[in-house]
Design an enzyme around this catalytic site. Structure first.
Site, PDB file in Angstrom:
ATOM      1  N   PHE A 143       0.848  -1.198   0.000  1.00 53.93           N
ATOM      2  CA  PHE A 143       0.000   0.000   0.000  1.00 53.93           C
ATOM      3  C   PHE A 143       0.884   1.249   0.000  1.00 53.93           C
ATOM      4  CE2 PHE A 143      -2.381  -3.428   1.996  1.00 53.93           C
ATOM      5  CZ  PHE A 143      -3.524  -3.462   1.200  1.00 53.93           C
ATOM      6  N   HIS A 144       1.739   1.321  -0.991  1.00 50.39           N
ATOM      7  CA  HIS A 144       2.603   2.475  -1.166  1.00 50.39           C
ATOM      8  C   HIS A 144       3.093   2.488  -2.618  1.00 50.39           C
ATOM      9  CE1 HIS A 144       5.523  -0.746   0.250  1.00 50.39           C
ATOM     10  NE2 HIS A 144       5.943  -0.470  -0.971  1.00 50.39           N
TER      11      HIS A 144
END
Ligand code: T46
Length: 140
Positions: free
Chosen positions: A55-56
């Protein structure tokens, strides 16, 4: 979606396997089947079944993801399009380019994910907030 055609902004690499009666050996080599000089390797294991990480996005770091054991669904978003690729073979590698928001999801319990990276670890290379990611790619 998982088995749909791979969009042109995604690269899946089938790493060569040398197999004989002793077992199998998979080769990842810079500037051959890995399109960058490998400066770092890390691996993820001991995950919870169906767990997720990531999630980046990265600003510059390029990475090759390989589930050398088990499986994970990799979700990617370039700010315009989203896609997902199931990594479930020890020689199937996914190139995650910079400025692609990505998450590794739906882990199998036995997962071991090897990641080869073009850069040394630098937390400043990470964009960990999705709104900041959208702003960052808009400025590019
Ligand atoms: C990525 C996906 C596929 C370090 O100190 N050095 C390192 O080389 C790495 C990779 C991480 N760390 C530290 C940073 C955090 O304190 O280890 C901790 C866990 O890292 P993170 O929460 O970023 O882990 P993931 O699994 O969400 O993401 C990792 C990589 O960090 C990332 O580059 O793209 O795997």
């Amino acid at each position: 979606m998982t088995n749909s055609p791979v969009p042109e902004w995604i690269k899946v690499v089938n790493l060569p396997i040398k197999a004989d009666e002793r077992g199998s050996l998979v080769i990842a080599q810079s500037d051959d089947n890995v399109p960058f000089l490998i400066k770092r390797a890390f691996y993820i294991f001991g995950v919870q079944e169906n767990g997720s990480r990531g999630f980046h996005a990265h600003k510059a770091n390029r990475q090759l993801l390989i589930c050398i054991q088990g499986s994970s669904l990799i979700k990617m978003d370039n700010g315009t399009e989203k896609t997902e690729i199931l990594l479930n073979e020890p020689n199937k590698a996914l190139l995650v380019e910079p400025q692609v928001w990505h998450s590794m999801e739906e882990f199998s319990k036995d997962l071991i994910m090897l990641v080869l990276a073009s850069d040394k670890y630098d937390e400043n290379d990470y964009i960990r907030d999705y709104q900041q990611f959208l702003e960052y790619i808009k400025q590019k």
